[in-house]
Design a protein around this motif. Structure first.
Motif, PDB file in Angstrom:
ATOM      1  N   CYS A 158      86.872 -38.065   8.693  1.00 49.46           N
ATOM      2  CA  CYS A 158      87.645 -39.428   8.458  1.00 49.46           C
ATOM      3  C   CYS A 158      88.366 -39.520   7.198  1.00 49.46           C
ATOM      4  O   CYS A 158      89.244 -40.320   7.131  1.00 49.46           O
ATOM      5  N   VAL A 159      87.877 -39.054   6.086  1.00 45.18           N
ATOM      6  CA  VAL A 159      88.469 -39.226   4.992  1.00 45.18           C
ATOM      7  C   VAL A 159      89.882 -38.486   5.293  1.00 45.18           C
ATOM      8  O   VAL A 159      91.018 -38.885   4.676  1.00 45.18           O
ATOM      9  N   THR A 191      91.229 -48.958   9.032  1.00 48.17           N
ATOM     10  CA  THR A 191      92.458 -48.726   8.532  1.00 48.17           C
ATOM     11  C   THR A 191      93.664 -48.367   9.493  1.00 48.17           C
ATOM     12  O   THR A 191      94.655 -48.830   9.383  1.00 48.17           O
ATOM     13  N   ILE A 192      93.179 -47.306  10.154  1.00 47.42           N
ATOM     14  CA  ILE A 192      94.046 -46.751  11.295  1.00 47.42           C
ATOM     15  C   ILE A 192      94.479 -47.933  12.318  1.00 47.42           C
ATOM     16  O   ILE A 192      95.509 -47.931  12.650  1.00 47.42           O
ATOM     17  N   ALA A 204      82.966 -44.230   4.964  1.00 50.09           N
ATOM     18  CA  ALA A 204      84.033 -43.713   5.150  1.00 50.09           C
ATOM     19  C   ALA A 204      84.385 -43.638   6.749  1.00 50.09           C
ATOM     20  O   ALA A 204      85.810 -43.861   6.824  1.00 50.09           O
ATOM     21  N   GLU A 205      83.482 -43.568   7.644  1.00 52.19           N
ATOM     22  CA  GLU A 205      83.780 -43.746   9.015  1.00 52.19           C
ATOM     23  C   GLU A 205      84.294 -45.259   9.410  1.00 52.19           C
ATOM     24  O   GLU A 205      85.349 -45.424  10.109  1.00 52.19           O
ATOM     25  N   GLU A 227      87.939 -45.784   7.650  1.00 53.32           N
ATOM     26  CA  GLU A 227      89.283 -45.092   8.285  1.00 53.32           C
ATOM     27  C   GLU A 227      89.362 -45.695   9.607  1.00 53.32           C
ATOM     28  O   GLU A 227      90.641 -45.841   9.850  1.00 53.32           O
ATOM     29  N   LYS A 228      88.420 -46.069  10.355  1.00 55.01           N
ATOM     30  CA  LYS A 228      88.834 -46.595  11.661  1.00 55.01           C
ATOM     31  C   LYS A 228      89.341 -47.915  11.385  1.00 55.01           C
ATOM     32  O   LYS A 228      90.349 -48.320  12.237  1.00 55.01           O
ATOM     33  N   MET A 236      87.590 -41.845  -2.143  1.00 52.02           N
ATOM     34  CA  MET A 236      87.926 -41.592  -0.658  1.00 52.02           C
ATOM     35  C   MET A 236      89.233 -40.988  -0.632  1.00 52.02           C
ATOM     36  O   MET A 236      89.543 -39.739  -0.017  1.00 52.02           O
ATOM     37  N   SER A 259      91.772 -38.183   7.816  1.00 57.10           N
ATOM     38  CA  SER A 259      92.496 -39.083   8.448  1.00 57.10           C
ATOM     39  C   SER A 259      92.966 -40.133   8.015  1.00 57.10           C
ATOM     40  O   SER A 259      94.270 -40.356   8.022  1.00 57.10           O
ATOM     41  N   MET A 260      92.175 -40.684   6.930  1.00 53.38           N
ATOM     42  CA  MET A 260      92.685 -41.791   6.220  1.00 53.38           C
ATOM     43  C   MET A 260      93.737 -41.234   5.274  1.00 53.38           C
ATOM     44  O   MET A 260      94.759 -41.946   4.809  1.00 53.38           O
ATOM     45  N   ARG A 261      93.495 -40.204   4.550  1.00 52.51           N
ATOM     46  CA  ARG A 261      94.466 -39.836   3.601  1.00 52.51           C
ATOM     47  C   ARG A 261      95.936 -39.351   4.294  1.00 52.51           C
ATOM     48  O   ARG A 261      96.975 -39.369   3.582  1.00 52.51           O
TER      49      ARG A 261
END
Length: 329
Positions: free
Chosen positions: A156-157, A111-112, A104-105, A108-109, A140, A159-161
């Protein structure tokens, strides 16, 4: 400049030692060839990579196996030490809370970093997932198991959402998903977790969510939000090679789970080659153990498929059409 992002997520047994993984390069290049560029817009690739998260643990396990007194007498040593261990290891890694949080970490990193900030209201996101990568990404985005703030990977999840429109905790913000393509995907097995078959998360008398791995209530809310925002159904291509033992159809199953009234999604199961006379002549072979042993080649074939690229390019172009024109097409 408005951007059409194509976000890829690979499946198990994908390894790349390069700083920038190239597993999606060939498919993205084919998409660019078929995509009719719209003036004033740009096409950008985001290739997520999590294949190296478990590298050290895998090597320690392999060393322990090879140190055994019987290892040298076992058959298929290369197959055991590479394909089987990486395949099973990737699955076990994600299921575990600690291993899953590390994936997940990483996602997320990436993707952002891949999405140009701030995201424009005219930007669009097209999701392309392969195999276990489908399970991981959708878990996720929609699984309740990440909700508790004490859960490893929760931040992290979240943040991605937040980066995606229609996904809690910030459903009114983020980039709009405009198409989904699943390749060689076992996504249908999510139906086995949909034990409540409700549009809301099932909870016990203390307010705790019972079905923590059920993605369907939140996926349905996303699809409804996208439809209300964009005024048209979300195209969903589920692509399968006939010889891929991991690929399963979903065009009848998925609407039963998240779109009973056929309002929100336009799902199509697509084979990567046409049926011909030779297919019927070779049908006995297609059901044999030989064909199953070569299923790995079929399972990885999507990344170099011109047919797959055409479908994704078509989905990107249709997303830019007004609702009425899109429905007519």
């Amino acid at each position: 400049m408005p951007t059409d992002y194509v976000l890829f997520n690979h499946g198990v047994n994908t390894r790349d030692s390069r700083p920038q993984p190239d597993y999606a390069d060939a498919l993205f290049a084919l998409i660019q060839q078929h995509y009719h560029q719209v003036q004033g817009r740009t096409l950008k690739k985001i290739a997520l990579y999590w294949g190296d998260v478990n590298k050290e643990q895998e090597q320690k396990l392999l060393d322990a196996y090879q140190g055994s007194s019987i290892w040298d007498n076992l058959w298929f040593q290369l197959f055991r030490g590479k394909q089987v261990m990486q395949f099973v290891g990737d699955g076990a890694l994600y299921v575990s809370r600690y291993g899953g949080s590390r994936i997940a970490e990483a996602l997320e990193k990436q993707t952002i970093e891949g999405l140009q900030q701030p995201v424009s209201g005219e930007d669009r996101l097209h999701i392309v997932t392969h195999s276990m990568g489908t399970i991981i990404l959708f878990d996720m985005l929609f699984s309740a198991r990440w909700d508790p703030d004490y859960a490893p990977g929760h931040a992290c999840v979240a943040s991605m959402r937040e980066a995606l429109f229609g996904v809690s905790p910030g459903p009114e913000q983020g980039i709009r998903i405009s198409s989904i393509t699943t390749m060689g995907s076992p996504m249908g097995f999510f139906s086995l977790m949909d034990v409540d078959q409700s549009t809301e998360d099932a909870k016990d008398d203390k307010g705790n969510i019972i079905c923590t791995h059920d993605i369907t209530p939140r996926l349905q809310k996303l699809l409804a939000s996208l439809y209300q925002e964009q005024g048209k159904k979300l195209p969903w291509y589920n692509i399968a090679h006939p010889g891929d033992p991991i690929a399963y159809p979903i065009e009848k199953l998925l609407p039963q789970l998240v779109d009973v009234n056929s309002q929100y999604i336009d799902v199509h199961d697509i084979l990567t080659h046409s049926i011909s006379v030779t297919d019927f002549l070779t049908e006995p072979l297609s059901q044999s153990l030989f064909a199953l042993l070569h299923g790995g080649e079929a399972h990885g074939s999507y990344w170099h498929s011109d047919e797959v690229a055409k479908k994704i390019a078509q989905a990107i172009e249709q997303a830019l059409q007004p609702p009425a024109a899109n429905q007519a097409a």
